[in-house]
Design a protein around this motif. Sequence first.
Motif, PDB file in Angstrom:
ATOM      1  N   THR A  71      73.649  45.833  39.291  1.00 23.06           N
ATOM      2  CA  THR A  71      73.394  46.984  38.428  1.00 23.06           C
ATOM      3  C   THR A  71      71.907  47.288  38.407  1.00 23.06           C
ATOM      4  OG1 THR A  71      73.499  47.833  36.153  1.00 23.06           O
ATOM      5  CG2 THR A  71      73.282  45.455  36.413  1.00 23.06           C
ATOM      6  N   TYR A  72      71.583  48.579  38.257  1.00 21.46           N
ATOM      7  CA  TYR A  72      70.182  48.965  38.128  1.00 21.46           C
ATOM      8  C   TYR A  72      69.623  48.633  36.748  1.00 21.46           C
ATOM      9  CZ  TYR A  72      70.883  51.803  42.363  1.00 21.46           C
ATOM     10  OH  TYR A  72      71.166  52.239  43.629  1.00 21.46           O
ATOM     11  N   ALA A  73      70.489  48.376  35.782  1.00 20.84           N
ATOM     12  CA  ALA A  73      70.040  48.128  34.410  1.00 20.84           C
ATOM     13  C   ALA A  73      69.231  46.841  34.325  1.00 20.84           C
ATOM     14  CB  ALA A  73      71.244  48.047  33.477  1.00 20.84           C
ATOM     15  N   ASP A  74      68.195  46.849  33.497  1.00 17.46           N
ATOM     16  CA  ASP A  74      67.376  45.652  33.298  1.00 17.46           C
ATOM     17  C   ASP A  74      68.126  44.587  32.501  1.00 17.46           C
ATOM     18  OD1 ASP A  74      65.300  46.852  34.659  1.00 17.46           O
ATOM     19  OD2 ASP A  74      64.309  47.567  32.834  1.00 17.46           O
ATOM     20  N   ASP A 118      65.393  39.022  26.287  1.00 19.51           N
ATOM     21  CA  ASP A 118      64.588  37.809  26.462  1.00 19.51           C
ATOM     22  C   ASP A 118      64.827  37.172  27.829  1.00 19.51           C
ATOM     23  OD1 ASP A 118      63.382  38.058  24.003  1.00 19.51           O
ATOM     24  OD2 ASP A 118      64.563  36.479  23.021  1.00 19.51           O
ATOM     25  N   ASP A 119      66.089  37.164  28.277  1.00 19.72           N
ATOM     26  CA  ASP A 119      66.382  36.631  29.603  1.00 19.72           C
ATOM     27  C   ASP A 119      65.636  37.427  30.670  1.00 19.72           C
ATOM     28  OD1 ASP A 119      68.237  34.952  28.348  1.00 19.72           O
ATOM     29  OD2 ASP A 119      69.920  36.299  28.766  1.00 19.72           O
ATOM     30  N   ALA A 120      65.736  38.753  30.574  1.00 18.54           N
ATOM     31  CA  ALA A 120      65.089  39.616  31.561  1.00 18.54           C
ATOM     32  C   ALA A 120      63.575  39.431  31.538  1.00 18.54           C
ATOM     33  CB  ALA A 120      65.458  41.073  31.302  1.00 18.54           C
ATOM     34  N   ASP A 121      63.014  39.287  30.340  1.00 15.97           N
ATOM     35  CA  ASP A 121      61.568  39.082  30.228  1.00 15.97           C
ATOM     36  C   ASP A 121      61.150  37.764  30.865  1.00 15.97           C
ATOM     37  OD1 ASP A 121      61.361  41.488  28.891  1.00 15.97           O
ATOM     38  OD2 ASP A 121      61.192  40.577  26.893  1.00 15.97           O
ATOM     39  N   ALA A 122      61.953  36.721  30.653  1.00 13.23           N
ATOM     40  CA  ALA A 122      61.639  35.420  31.236  1.00 13.23           C
ATOM     41  C   ALA A 122      61.753  35.469  32.758  1.00 13.23           C
ATOM     42  CB  ALA A 122      62.552  34.342  30.659  1.00 13.23           C
ATOM     43  N   PHE A 123      62.784  36.129  33.269  1.00 10.13           N
ATOM     44  CA  PHE A 123      62.919  36.277  34.715  1.00 10.13           C
ATOM     45  C   PHE A 123      61.708  37.001  35.300  1.00 10.13           C
ATOM     46  CE2 PHE A 123      67.603  35.414  34.815  1.00 10.13           C
ATOM     47  CZ  PHE A 123      67.606  34.604  35.937  1.00 10.13           C
ATOM     48  N   GLU A 124      61.333  38.100  34.671  1.00  7.23           N
ATOM     49  CA  GLU A 124      60.212  38.875  35.210  1.00  7.23           C
ATOM     50  C   GLU A 124      58.908  38.088  35.149  1.00  7.23           C
ATOM     51  OE1 GLU A 124      58.014  43.241  34.777  1.00  7.23           O
ATOM     52  OE2 GLU A 124      59.643  42.688  33.411  1.00  7.23           O
ATOM     53  N   LEU A 168      65.754  47.113  45.108  1.00  9.56           N
ATOM     54  CA  LEU A 168      65.910  47.421  46.526  1.00  9.56           C
ATOM     55  C   LEU A 168      67.152  48.276  46.739  1.00  9.56           C
ATOM     56  CD1 LEU A 168      65.064  44.059  48.304  1.00  9.56           C
ATOM     57  CD2 LEU A 168      63.760  46.182  48.387  1.00  9.56           C
ATOM     58  N   TYR A 169      68.296  47.735  46.373  1.00  8.42           N
ATOM     59  CA  TYR A 169      69.584  48.414  46.450  1.00  8.42           C
ATOM     60  C   TYR A 169      70.607  47.525  45.770  1.00  8.42           C
ATOM     61  CZ  TYR A 169      69.464  45.468  50.650  1.00  8.42           C
ATOM     62  OH  TYR A 169      69.288  44.425  51.524  1.00  8.42           O
ATOM     63  N   ILE A 170      71.743  48.077  45.471  1.00 13.54           N
ATOM     64  CA  ILE A 170      72.802  47.341  44.778  1.00 13.54           C
ATOM     65  C   ILE A 170      73.441  46.328  45.732  1.00 13.54           C
ATOM     66  CG2 ILE A 170      75.112  47.540  43.754  1.00 13.54           C
ATOM     67  CD1 ILE A 170      72.912  48.437  41.879  1.00 13.54           C
ATOM     68  N   THR A 171      73.601  45.113  45.245  1.00 18.26           N
ATOM     69  CA  THR A 171      74.397  44.097  45.925  1.00 18.26           C
ATOM     70  C   THR A 171      75.380  43.521  44.919  1.00 18.26           C
ATOM     71  OG1 THR A 171      72.805  42.339  45.396  1.00 18.26           O
ATOM     72  CG2 THR A 171      72.532  43.469  47.504  1.00 18.26           C
TER      73      THR A 171
END
Length: 437
Positions: free
Chosen positions: A325-328, A336-342, A362-365
């Motif tokens: 998904t393109y969603a963050d 918080d998960d997304a922030d930690a990953f980034e 890049l593109y959807i997988t």
Amino acid sequence: MRMLRSGKRTTTTAAAVLTLALALICGTQATAAPPPAAPGSDTAVRQYEVAGVATAPERTALTRTGTAIDEAGPGSVVITADAAQAERLRGLGYELTALTAPVERQALPRAAAPGDYHTYGETLAAVADAEARYPDLVSSQVIGRSHQGRDIVAVKISANVAVDEDEPEVLFTHNQHAREHLTVEMALYTLAELTAQYGTDAEITELLDSREVWLIPSVNPDGKVYDQESGSFRSWRKNRQPNSGSSAIGTDLNRNWAHQWGCCGGSSGSPSSDTYRGTAAESAPETGVVADFVRGRVIGGEQQITAHIDFHTYGELVLWPYGYTYADTAPGLTQDDADAFEALGTALADTNGYTPQQASDLYITDGSVDDWMWADQGIFSFTFEMYPTSSLGGGFYPPGSVIDRETSRNREAVLTLLDYADCAYRIIGKEAQYCAA
């Protein structure tokens, strides 16, 4: 557990490599012009530039034709295809230009021969040698077998290696895609560096005293042997599993994982495609073997593996979930998960000069290992696309002369991930919220 360092770790080697990388033509996920062997078959293939494919949605639309993108530039992409596939894409309105081999474009030469890289047998021999030389640090086990019956081996590296201690575990996987031989060299470099430097390098010693490291040097041994050991490279990506009702061979292991498998147009249902997802999640035996190994590290209801890198070539990227998904943020992935990953992905990229980004940028997988590791097992999982940035550096087959430089380039990233294996949320200052004892 170790406290968060102040400042970022740098090395002279990393800085020199970054300087070199910046001098190369920028691109992502590239391939050298390949010799015989095609996506899904054994016909001759070559590399094409596809014009007018500049955004993530445009790249995703191209992949939904069953085409694997090898390199993404600012206004075009590079693919590998045979003549029939190229004509099919032209019929869909894509503008394709055949590319010459890198050496004809006055760039770095491709690897002189498949012998520039360890074979599957030589890889197992190197593991056995490390186990014999460092019996207190290294042990290996066969965790399953490939479609053709080759051993898939997991190597454990840790102080007091014979004991399953209550310590954070980090997993490094390599060679899901057959032609990406530099990733096997990465596994052997990590094995050699951690063992040779234990007791000498204070940081490595401290980390191995408090972590358990797992390496799987080749997830796809059948594909590796097929691509490398005929006397010339074949540009083969998938495993070597036959597909019922089709003459096409192989499943893309990195579209065969059991999270959002086949959900979102990020893989192909055609056996002839390089991104064929298989008949079902984990239908490829190699995917199932590694997934079972990871599930087997759940002890007392808790997954022991906390962090993971899946090494690929190429593009010089650090990628993280989600890819489907393109969603963050999405189910199972909070802010918080997304922030930690980034934050952690950026810290890793700071050590090697790679570009950090969410995989779907890049593109959807779909059905990818990173998405499964995180969503199914709660493991902070990253993909590293190694050297080079584009086909001008040799693509999937860079010269053997760069192996030492490009594997050691990731030394600091490996150590950084080991450092944060106790609590990835520490990098955003939320260890008390998520990792309190």
